[in-house]
Write a protein that holds these residues in place. Structure first.
Motif, mmCIF file in Angstrom:
data_model
loop_
_atom_site.group_PDB
_atom_site.id
_atom_site.type_symbol
_atom_site.label_atom_id
_atom_site.label_comp_id
_atom_site.label_asym_id
_atom_site.label_seq_id
_atom_site.Cartn_x
_atom_site.Cartn_y
_atom_site.Cartn_z
ATOM 1 N N ASN A 133 0.803 -1.229 0.000
ATOM 2 C CA ASN A 133 0.000 0.000 0.000
ATOM 3 C C ASN A 133 0.834 1.276 0.000
ATOM 4 O OD1 ASN A 133 -2.447 -1.489 0.085
ATOM 5 N ND2 ASN A 133 -2.201 -1.740 2.279
ATOM 6 N N ILE A 134 1.984 1.235 -0.622
ATOM 7 C CA ILE A 134 2.836 2.420 -0.712
ATOM 8 C C ILE A 134 2.432 3.212 -1.956
ATOM 9 C CG2 ILE A 134 5.190 3.277 -0.978
ATOM 10 C CD1 ILE A 134 6.107 0.648 0.396
ATOM 11 N N ILE A 135 2.030 4.458 -1.753
ATOM 12 C CA ILE A 135 1.667 5.342 -2.866
ATOM 13 C C ILE A 135 2.922 5.939 -3.488
ATOM 14 C CG2 ILE A 135 0.489 7.475 -3.505
ATOM 15 C CD1 ILE A 135 -1.379 7.007 -1.136
ATOM 16 N N ALA A 136 3.818 6.402 -2.619
ATOM 17 C CA ALA A 136 5.047 7.046 -3.089
ATOM 18 C C ALA A 136 6.106 6.977 -2.004
ATOM 19 C CB ALA A 136 4.770 8.502 -3.451
ATOM 20 N N GLU A 137 7.349 7.087 -2.427
ATOM 21 C CA GLU A 137 8.480 7.160 -1.510
ATOM 22 C C GLU A 137 9.354 8.322 -1.946
ATOM 23 O OE1 GLU A 137 9.805 2.979 0.126
ATOM 24 O OE2 GLU A 137 9.783 2.944 -2.064
ATOM 25 N N SER A 138 9.915 9.013 -0.979
ATOM 26 C CA SER A 138 10.779 10.146 -1.308
ATOM 27 C C SER A 138 11.774 10.386 -0.183
ATOM 28 C CB SER A 138 9.946 11.407 -1.555
ATOM 29 O OG SER A 138 9.236 11.760 -0.387
ATOM 30 N N ASN A 163 -1.431 14.639 -1.500
ATOM 31 C CA ASN A 163 -1.900 13.474 -2.247
ATOM 32 C C ASN A 163 -3.263 13.060 -1.709
ATOM 33 O OD1 ASN A 163 -2.367 10.669 -2.966
ATOM 34 N ND2 ASN A 163 -0.259 10.659 -3.694
ATOM 35 N N ARG A 164 -4.286 13.138 -2.520
ATOM 36 C CA ARG A 164 -5.643 12.910 -2.017
ATOM 37 C C ARG A 164 -5.912 11.482 -1.559
ATOM 38 N NH1 ARG A 164 -10.178 12.547 -6.411
ATOM 39 N NH2 ARG A 164 -9.228 11.150 -7.902
ATOM 40 N N CYS A 217 -3.605 9.666 0.165
ATOM 41 C CA CYS A 217 -2.726 9.377 1.302
ATOM 42 C C CYS A 217 -3.463 9.558 2.630
ATOM 43 C CB CYS A 217 -1.507 10.297 1.258
ATOM 44 S SG CYS A 217 -0.302 9.931 2.547
ATOM 45 N N VAL A 218 -3.312 8.579 3.518
ATOM 46 C CA VAL A 218 -3.927 8.662 4.845
ATOM 47 C C VAL A 218 -2.908 8.549 5.976
ATOM 48 C CG1 VAL A 218 -6.178 7.824 4.065
ATOM 49 C CG2 VAL A 218 -4.476 6.197 4.921
ATOM 50 N N ALA A 219 -1.681 8.124 5.643
ATOM 51 C CA ALA A 219 -0.662 7.960 6.678
ATOM 52 C C ALA A 219 0.728 7.999 6.052
ATOM 53 C CB ALA A 219 -0.855 6.642 7.424
ATOM 54 N N VAL A 220 1.713 8.245 6.912
ATOM 55 C CA VAL A 220 3.104 8.244 6.465
ATOM 56 C C VAL A 220 3.930 7.335 7.365
ATOM 57 C CG1 VAL A 220 2.994 10.575 5.514
ATOM 58 C CG2 VAL A 220 3.782 10.257 7.848
ATOM 59 N N ASN A 221 4.983 6.835 6.800
ATOM 60 C CA ASN A 221 5.986 6.086 7.538
ATOM 61 C C ASN A 221 7.280 6.861 7.317
ATOM 62 O OD1 ASN A 221 6.569 3.875 9.197
ATOM 63 N ND2 ASN A 221 7.258 2.618 7.492
ATOM 64 N N TYR A 222 7.835 7.420 8.390
ATOM 65 C CA TYR A 222 8.983 8.326 8.265
ATOM 66 C C TYR A 222 10.185 7.785 9.032
ATOM 67 C CZ TYR A 222 11.873 12.486 8.558
ATOM 68 O OH TYR A 222 12.924 13.360 8.478
ATOM 69 N N LYS A 223 11.335 7.890 8.399
ATOM 70 C CA LYS A 223 12.598 7.451 9.000
ATOM 71 C C LYS A 223 13.475 8.681 9.197
ATOM 72 C CE LYS A 223 16.342 4.171 8.054
ATOM 73 N NZ LYS A 223 16.840 3.218 7.051
ATOM 74 N N LYS A 224 13.752 9.026 10.454
ATOM 75 C CA LYS A 224 14.486 10.254 10.754
ATOM 76 C C LYS A 224 15.922 10.226 10.244
ATOM 77 C CE LYS A 224 15.403 13.498 14.455
ATOM 78 N NZ LYS A 224 15.169 13.841 15.848
ATOM 79 N N LEU A 238 4.500 7.216 1.703
ATOM 80 C CA LEU A 238 3.094 7.597 1.767
ATOM 81 C C LEU A 238 2.264 6.349 1.534
ATOM 82 C CD1 LEU A 238 3.064 10.831 -0.440
ATOM 83 C CD2 LEU A 238 3.759 10.568 1.943
ATOM 84 N N THR A 239 1.184 6.208 2.301
ATOM 85 C CA THR A 239 0.348 5.021 2.163
ATOM 86 C C THR A 239 -1.134 5.390 2.134
ATOM 87 O OG1 THR A 239 -0.206 2.856 3.102
ATOM 88 C CG2 THR A 239 0.375 4.584 4.662
#
Length: 79
Positions: free
Chosen positions: A7-12, A27-28, A30-37, A48-49
């Motif tokens: 369910n990954i929409i995009a990665e950046s 992104n319409r 997208c409901v959540a993010v997974n972030y790596k500091k 983005l997921t």
């Protein structure tokens, strides 16, 4: 948590959690993010997921479990 595997929409590559969250807000779907500091300069650190049902990569290394999964609440009624 580790990185997402579905369910990954995009990665950046983003400089902060806030900029990752803004990418999600833009992104319409997208409901959540997974972030790596802490990430290497050539590594994606913002996923983005379109789902809050989390499916992560199965890993045993603690070094890889450095992602933060956060639901993004955005009012898109005016978009």
């Amino acid at each position: 948590v580790p990185s997402l595997k579905t369910n990954i929409i995009a990665e950046s590559r983003e400089t902060s959690y806030e900029s990752c969250g803004l990418k999600c807000a833009e992104n319409r779907f997208c409901v959540a993010v997974n972030y790596k500091k802490k990430a290497a300069w050539n590594e994606s650190n913002c996923q983005l997921t379109n789902s809050t049902a989390r499916k992560f990569v199965n890993i045993s290394s603690e070094k890889e479990r450095v992602w933060t999964f956060i639901k993004v609440n955005v009012d898109r009624s005016q978009v």
